[in-house]
Design an enzyme around this catalytic site. Structure first.
Site, PDB file in Angstrom:
ATOM      1  N   HIS A 107       0.835  -1.204   0.000  1.00  0.00           N
ATOM      2  CA  HIS A 107       0.000   0.000   0.000  1.00  0.00           C
ATOM      3  C   HIS A 107       0.862   1.243   0.000  1.00  0.00           C
ATOM      4  O   HIS A 107       2.016   1.223   0.447  1.00  0.00           O
ATOM      5  CB  HIS A 107      -0.959   0.006   1.200  1.00  0.00           C
ATOM      6  CG  HIS A 107      -0.274   0.271   2.519  1.00  0.00           C
ATOM      7  ND1 HIS A 107      -0.078   1.531   3.023  1.00  0.00           N
ATOM      8  CD2 HIS A 107       0.250  -0.584   3.447  1.00  0.00           C
ATOM      9  CE1 HIS A 107       0.535   1.456   4.190  1.00  0.00           C
ATOM     10  NE2 HIS A 107       0.757   0.187   4.468  1.00  0.00           N
ATOM     11  N   CYS A 108       0.295   2.340  -0.534  1.00  0.00           N
ATOM     12  CA  CYS A 108       0.940   3.646  -0.476  1.00  0.00           C
ATOM     13  C   CYS A 108       0.149   4.491   0.516  1.00  0.00           C
ATOM     14  O   CYS A 108      -0.490   3.956   1.415  1.00  0.00           O
ATOM     15  CB  CYS A 108       1.000   4.290  -1.860  1.00  0.00           C
ATOM     16  SG  CYS A 108      -0.623   4.563  -2.605  1.00  0.00           S
ATOM     17  N   ALA A 109       0.152   5.806   0.362  1.00  0.00           N
ATOM     18  CA  ALA A 109      -0.529   6.664   1.332  1.00  0.00           C
ATOM     19  C   ALA A 109      -2.043   6.535   1.270  1.00  0.00           C
ATOM     20  O   ALA A 109      -2.725   6.729   2.276  1.00  0.00           O
ATOM     21  CB  ALA A 109      -0.134   8.123   1.098  1.00  0.00           C
ATOM     22  N   ARG A 127      -3.749   4.083  -1.302  1.00  0.00           N
ATOM     23  CA  ARG A 127      -4.263   2.963  -2.092  1.00  0.00           C
ATOM     24  C   ARG A 127      -3.659   1.624  -1.715  1.00  0.00           C
ATOM     25  O   ARG A 127      -2.485   1.532  -1.358  1.00  0.00           O
ATOM     26  CB  ARG A 127      -3.989   3.215  -3.585  1.00  0.00           C
ATOM     27  CG  ARG A 127      -4.824   4.282  -4.194  1.00  0.00           C
ATOM     28  CD  ARG A 127      -4.323   4.653  -5.577  1.00  0.00           C
ATOM     29  NE  ARG A 127      -3.148   5.526  -5.505  1.00  0.00           N
ATOM     30  CZ  ARG A 127      -2.452   5.906  -6.554  1.00  0.00           C
ATOM     31  NH1 ARG A 127      -2.773   5.489  -7.753  1.00  0.00           N
ATOM     32  NH2 ARG A 127      -1.412   6.716  -6.397  1.00  0.00           N
TER      33      ARG A 127
END
Length: 461
Positions: free
Chosen positions: A25-27, A29
């Site tokens: 995951h990113c910030a 999504r």
């Protein structure tokens, strides 16, 4: 919905855990590599309360949850799919295959994105510290000779001074080389014995002759192109050595020869050449900015949100870092344009909130708009504006006008990675006028996007 329950419900909607190759995951999504995306229940995903949008992009299936929630959902989802090490290796191979299918430009941009995204927190922290120092200096909160000011000054510049080390580590991972060797090459390019242009911009370096070649004893603190080229060459050298060096002596020979060869090539050839290319790009952009700035601001501000759809916007960080590192420029004049485009999406989403009768759209619109004003646009773009189409176009118009204004007023920032309201902290150190015009640019972008969307007729089917 409870994040744990959301994580559990995702598994069958994605075709079962056997269909999930990898997850990270990113910030905002959840980023997935799936074996067969045709097994995804898109309608079921859209109906989940916490999901603000889901789409496929360049070999990844991405589900938007927003900041603060995505990491909690990921923790639950990761337990449900029980990701194993061999699956991670399969995911890497899958991503490599997907890159081969991209056109050269998209592949290059994706590589830059993968290198610079992990570094953003360090740059954001440094930019905010610079903003704090700027306010401390402007409002005379403390003396510039005080221990607090001196220490914070050290903290704020550290990430830019060791930027080649950070990039070296991240680039080596992306190029399939040993990341610690990449960090060592970054350390060589920023060694204390080399003149540091970051702190001594007017000083002239000494020259050394080696094997008939004369090269400057110049450090590359804060630069981007030299370390990227050096690590690419290093990865080729390391991979080539591993094919011919016997396993019994690989640990001794491969790192030793890799560092020596890359070090010499980097200081004698790659460093000066890479700095020249980086300066050429920066000066070229500055000339474009000075010549056709207002028009360029309109074009870039209008198109930036479309670039976000492709995920290629992170590749711009390399250019922005080069602008800041160049002593003759020293500021980031691109970031205010991106910021206007981002907040415009929030303005359009806010108008949708007042117009829509769809309950879920209303629930996404407010937090999505706020997230956009804080610099993260994916929730509002994919969850609201792009689905309804017209608000996305209205936001592009707002971003174009705001982008033109901030360029006209020569608004700039002293770092990259922050847009929206947080960017005020890295715009303030460049003067009160710079900050005021940045705020006006945001207001223009939000106001135009909101007004156009509000008076549009939306088709919500």
């Amino acid at each position: 919905m409870d994040p744990k329950e959301t994580g559990k419900k995702l598994v069958p909607l994605l075709g079962g855990k056997e269909n999930v190759v990898s997850a990270q995951h990113c910030a905002t999504r959840l980023r997935l590599v799936l074996r067969d995306e045709s097994k995804v229940d898109q309608k079921g995903l859209d109906e989940l309360d916490d999901v603000k949008g889901a789409f496929s992009n360049s070999g990844q299936f991405q589900i938007i949850f927003g900041t603060g929630l995505v990491n909690k959902v990921y923790a639950s989802f990761a337990k449900e799919i029980d990701l194993q090490e061999e699956q991670k290796e399969e995911a890497v191979n899958h991503q490599d295959e997907m890159k081969k299918k991209m056109n050269p430009f998209a592949r290059f941009a994706r590589v830059l994105s993968n290198i610079f995204v992990p570094i953003i927190p360090a740059i954001v922290a440094s930019g905010l510290l610079m903003g704090l120092l700027g306010m401390m200096r402007a409002f005379k909160w403390v003396s510039e000779d005080s221990a607090l000011f001196v220490l914070l000054d050290m903290f704020s510049s550290a990430a830019f001074i060791i930027l080649p080390i950070l990039i070296g580590y991240s680039a080596a991972k992306e190029f399939g080389a040993n990341p610690y060797l990449g960090a060592v090459i970054g350390g060589i390019l920023t060694h204390p014995n080399l003149l540091n242009p970051w702190t001594l911009a007017d000083a002239q370096p000494e020259y050394m002759t080696f094997l008939g070649y004369e090269f400057p004893l110049l450090g590359y603190q804060g630069t981007v192109v030299p370390i990227l080229l050096a690590i690419y060459v290093m990865s080729k050298i390391e991979k080539g050595l591993r094919k011919v060096v016997p396993n019994a002596i690989d640990l001794l020979v491969t790192p030793f020869v890799t560092v020596i060869m890359t070090g010499f090539i980097s200081l004698i050839v790659i460093g000066p050449f890479g700095k020249y290319i980086g300066d050429l790009i920066s000066v070229g952009l500055q000339s474009l900015y000075n010549t056709a700035g207002f028009v360029a601001g309109i074009v870039f501000g209008g198109l930036y949100s479309t670039i976000v759809l492709t995920g290629l916007q992170h590749s711009f960080h390399a250019i922005e870092a080069g602008l800041i590192a160049n002593p003759s420029i020293g500021v980031n004049f691109l970031l205010p344009i991106w910021a206007c485009a981002n907040v415009a999406q929030g303005g359009a989403g806010l108008a949708v909130y007042f117009k829509t009768k769809n309950k879920k759209t209303k629930e996404i619109a407010i937090p999505g708009a706020v997230s956009s004003f804080l610099g993260i646009t994916e929730p509002i773009i994919f969850g609201v504006n792009l689905k309804l189409r017209k608000p996305f176009i209205a936001a592009a118009i707002g971003g174009a006008v705001g982008g033109g204004y901030v360029v006209l007023m020569n608004v700039a920032a002293n770092a990259y990675g922050l847009t929206g309201i947080p960017m005020m902290a890295i715009a303030a150190p460049l003067g009160l006028s710079n900050l005021i015009h940045y705020i006006i640019g945001m207001v223009i972008s939000i106001g135009i996007a909101f007004t156009i969307t509000f008076f549009m007729k939306l088709k919500e089917d």
